[in-house]
Motif scaffolding. Structure first.
Motif, short mmCIF file in Angstrom:
data_model
loop_
_atom_site.label_atom_id
_atom_site.label_comp_id
_atom_site.label_asym_id
_atom_site.label_seq_id
_atom_site.Cartn_x
_atom_site.Cartn_y
_atom_site.Cartn_z
N LYS B 65 0.83 -1.22 0.00
CA LYS B 65 0.00 0.00 0.00
C LYS B 65 0.86 1.26 0.00
O LYS B 65 0.50 2.28 -0.58
N ASP B 68 1.59 1.96 -3.53
CA ASP B 68 0.47 1.96 -4.45
C ASP B 68 -0.17 3.35 -4.41
O ASP B 68 -0.71 3.78 -3.39
N ARG B 69 -0.06 4.06 -5.53
CA ARG B 69 -0.53 5.44 -5.56
C ARG B 69 -2.03 5.57 -5.39
O ARG B 69 -2.55 6.67 -5.19
N SER B 70 -2.76 4.46 -5.49
CA SER B 70 -4.21 4.58 -5.29
C SER B 70 -4.55 4.64 -3.79
O SER B 70 -5.68 4.93 -3.43
N TYR B 71 -3.56 4.35 -2.94
CA TYR B 71 -3.79 4.52 -1.51
C TYR B 71 -3.33 5.90 -1.07
O TYR B 71 -2.39 6.46 -1.62
N LYS B 72 -3.99 6.40 -0.04
CA LYS B 72 -3.65 7.72 0.46
C LYS B 72 -2.34 7.67 1.25
O LYS B 72 -1.93 6.62 1.72
N HIS B 118 5.60 6.32 0.97
CA HIS B 118 4.73 6.56 -0.20
C HIS B 118 5.43 7.52 -1.17
O HIS B 118 6.05 8.48 -0.74
N ARG B 120 4.41 9.81 -2.75
CA ARG B 120 3.93 11.20 -2.69
C ARG B 120 4.08 11.81 -1.30
O ARG B 120 3.41 12.77 -0.96
N THR B 484 -3.92 12.98 0.35
CA THR B 484 -3.38 12.55 -0.94
C THR B 484 -1.87 12.69 -1.07
O THR B 484 -1.23 11.98 -1.82
N ASP B 512 4.67 12.01 -9.90
CA ASP B 512 4.31 12.34 -8.52
C ASP B 512 4.54 13.82 -8.24
O ASP B 512 3.80 14.45 -7.48
#
Lengths: 527, 527
Positions: B65, B68-72, B118, B120, B484, B512
């Motif tokens: 996760k 994975d950029r779809s997770y915050k 992450h 981001r 985000t 990103d």
């Protein structure tokens, strides 16, 4: 013990790699940049899991060997021979190693580790490997954050508050409107305490330095941990102004000598400001009489610190917390859950009775880290009261372990260790050739001489002491080379070298204690 | 963001436990004392493996996760609401929790963690999660030892020697007959440096305290890390005797001002003894002109420290090491591999040109730890030169990561980050509404204002600044609540709050960076 040459041939080898695990073959010529976060495809993600699971497999194997008495505690090699043999294999090169080699590296490294969790490792105050704390440490590494702000460590910040409050409750400070922080080890915790005490007596030092301070003098027992004295060196107080107070036959601070030294200090025109009472000294495991010391501290207005880095865990036991009677009268307390409570290293707390003292003493309000206009309640940002900036998360593993054991589990763990200590003491009393350094030790340090037959009947005196002084190092040396068990030794004052047996490993059972004593007899008999 | 009530109902719940993983069911009513080391039967050993593998499963899920950029990046809750909601669930009770609850605890804890790995997450200097370093950290936890003696950390002691020697080679000290130690973070590393410098100018302080010292004064740029100043507070030098030197328009120390302040100090009768040059300041990422500063240090006999906790990694890049030109003339260097090189927290080294200075400065020769009559070469026992007693093993993860990447891998990682920084700078230049704090930043800190339309056309001056000052905190607040992405902000001197974008996460790709800028525009457009 392998020869240097055979060590060189078998360790960390890169040519002719023949890893025992055939599953490692799939990592041949696979490199770190094929894993997450570089390779975010399903393939990269799968390889990452596979690789980490292989590492875990190696660790599980190690954990099992740690707990298997048929494995040795260590495989000893002299520094120069380990260095000569492994040095070239441990090199950091320009080129990356493939992940198969990294797995070999992990396995080979563990081969040369001292199994500090082994039931027959009695060498340090911190022994054992608690598996819940280990799980907590693994999570901590994956979460890889920093304790300086709530912003990036929200849950861990709350956990730190909860655990510190719990520890202060156990100490017994009347209302829990107090302070504290987790620090990288007991020495730094003690440094925090002296720093806070210095701030209270002369807050101007923070800005102006010691030149505006009267001459400050601090006190601690001659058997206290050396980090109290080192704090005097670091803080610019000077080790000569850290007075070692005499101890009685049990290794406890003599309160009369404390008062005498305070009076002497006052007469010299200097200011006594700090006294540290030790709750479990490093060698003898002695507990200073905190209550009586606190009377003196109150009388002369000294900051009372209790360094129970080692003995703090005893507070969790209804039967044994009396060892620390009076601790609620302290201004600060050092307490290392990585010792008696069995958390993995590092885990040390320093607790302060006065709320806000750490902030006042240490804060510098760096605007780039502790912005005052954040959108959340910034009193939750704890970083500015620490003397570190980045601070490792030492709280989660302790919190998790405490959850899994409960107060009751920790209590029975400590009671069990105390029972084992009594068991060891009884054995020593019943056996020939063993002699206590202190009769009836009150804690988990059991200090004794093994007196080989050839020395046993020599009259007490210098000659006997000189011979005895060589026994423990000799036995320890043979013990390390055979690798079957490990126990510490040291001299103390004029006393010749003796063994210091520490019963702090929850894995230990009476059989292991028997084993140690028999091993000492076996190795030392003919010395 | 969940409500407090729904938080309370879903988190760390003990009643109606419905773990998503049915495999956890087998740990219902199974307690820690049924695992190793308490239960050494095959059954206990099997359960231990099963339990740890479930934990690893949770961690692998988190790691995925993380990438994975779809997770915050985070699920933000205000401190009081997280505290109110979770507080009761986080309690430490008398009774133990079963291992099913412990697994739930791990999973729930991670839910509220900020995903610092992450792609981001741009909020701190330390970002990213290197999986080789993670594996190293897991092994470190299982080995659970302490760096004070060769006796209990033989391989890790050798590894520390090898890595420190490698780092000193990279710094470029002519013969590598030098010193160093790993410390718990850059702040403590900097403390070591000032302490050693104080020892060199006046070794008597160790024993006699600052009262035998002339008035000492130290120098550092006004933009240096606050731990230099804090060292002055701790050591009894006083923050007022740590002079902040002016910086130029690029945030670099002005050597002329340094010389002026030294002369002023001398004229006042005090002794200038220490200057710290920063290699990558925290906010602007500026590099002080080390070479020129070293000329001054030599001229006036000052100890030259280079605090490149942040920028040290640049030494590994042939293209970028010129940022630290002159570093080989330093007496000491702070360099944190947990920052630019991407090791997990904590990993910080302090390196000293003079061999033996740490030992002389810090040793107290505690006989119970550093016995002089050991059977091996005790020069390998490193503990007495550290200001800690127990010391966490921070070396293995770094060594393992360095093996896996090689110098070349680390170099290309750093070069890639520098390229990304240029990419970000170009984007900022091309976009409307963004404004640099420093044109053409030379490192990985890119500081900029986002100027919303309503402010964009207001004349420069107090009114505009006052409005601008509120923009970054407001955007950051919305950003955290949506979760985000995350980026830091702060004011600096008279400058209103601006964003400090840190490009240090090897997981980050240009997309990103685009995402961050678009997010800032989206959230800030109508402010």
């Amino acid at each position: 013990m392998q020869s240097e040459k055979s060590l060189r041939n078998t360790c960390f080898r890169e040519e002719d790699k023949q890893p025992s695990e055939s599953s490692w073959k799939k990592f041949e010529n696979v490199f770190n940049y094929e894993l997450l976060p570089y390779e975010t495809t399903t393939q990269g993600s799968k390889k990452t899991s596979q690789f980490l699971l292989e590492v875990v497999d190696i660790l599980l194997d190690y954990i099992k060997k740690n707990n298997d008495r048929s494995y040795k505690v260590l495989d000893f090699h002299h520094p120069h021979s380990l260095r000569n043999a492994l040095g070239p294999c441990l090199n950091l090169d320009d080129d990356p190693k493939d992940l198969e080699q990294i797995l070999i590296d992990c396995k080979e490294t563990l081969k040369f580790c001292v199994k500090t969790g082994h039931p027959r490792f009695f060498n340090q105050l911190s022994t054992g490997l608690d598996l819940i704390a280990l799980a907590g440490e693994w999570l901590t590494a994956a979460a890889n954050t920093n304790m300086f702000t709530y912003e990036i460590a929200p849950v861990f910040t709350l956990m730190e508050d909860i655990v510190l409050a719990k520890m202060r409750d156990i100490i017994g400070w009347p209302d829990n409107n107090c302070d504290g922080v987790f620090a990288p080890g007991g020495a730094i915790s003690n440094l925090y305490a002296v720093l806070a005490a210095r701030y209270r007596i002369c807050p101007e030092i923070k800005e102006h330095g010691m030149e505006v301070s009267p001459k400050l003098v601090m006190f601690t027992s001659e058997y206290s941990h050396f980090s109290i004295k080192r704090s005097a060196a670091i803080l610019g107080i000077g080790t000569n102004n850290c007075i070692g107070i005499k101890t009685d036959s049990k290794g406890k601070m003599m309160v009369k000598d404390l008062e005498k030294q305070i009076e002497k200090t006052l007469a010299s025109g200097a200011i006594p400001f700090f006294v540290s009472a030790t709750g479990g000294t490093t060698v003898l495991g002695s507990f200073d009489p905190i209550w009586e010391i606190s009377d003196i501290a109150i009388k002369y207005g000294l900051w009372l610190h209790v360094d129970c880095a080692w003995g703090g865990g005893a507070l969790l036991s209804k039967s044994h917390r009396k060892l620390l009677n009076g601790i609620d009268r302290a201004d600060s307390v050092t307490w290392n859950p990585h010792k008696l409570m069995g958390a993995t290293l590092q885990c040390s707390a320093v607790l302060m009775k006065e709320k806000g003292i750490l902030e006042k003493c240490n804060s510098l309000r760096a605007k780039y880290l502790f912005q005052q206009d954040k959108h959340y309640d910034i009193t939750y940002d704890k970083g500015d009261k620490a003397i570190q900036c980045g601070r490792h998360n030492d709280i989660f593993k302790l919190w998790l372990m405490w959850r899994a054991k409960g107060d009751s589990g920790l209590e029975s763990q400590i009671d069990k260790l105390m029972d084992l200590s009594l068991y060891l003491q009884k054995k020593l009393r019943d056996k020939e050739g063993f002699q206590f350094v202190i009769n009836e030790p009150e804690f988990l340090n059991v200090c004794f001489w093994y007196v080989p037959k050839n020395v046993r009947y020599i009259e007490k005196g210098c000659r006997r002491d000189a011979l005895l002084d060589k026994v423990a190092p000799k036995i320890k040396s043979m013990m390390m080379e055979t690798g079957t068990t490990m126990v510490g030794y040291q001299p103390l004052g004029d006393l010749p070298n003796f063994f210091r047996m520490i019963v702090s490993n929850p894995a230990t059972i009476p059989d292991d204690i028997d084993f140690l004593l028999e091993e000492i007899e076996r190795l030392g008999e003919d010395l």
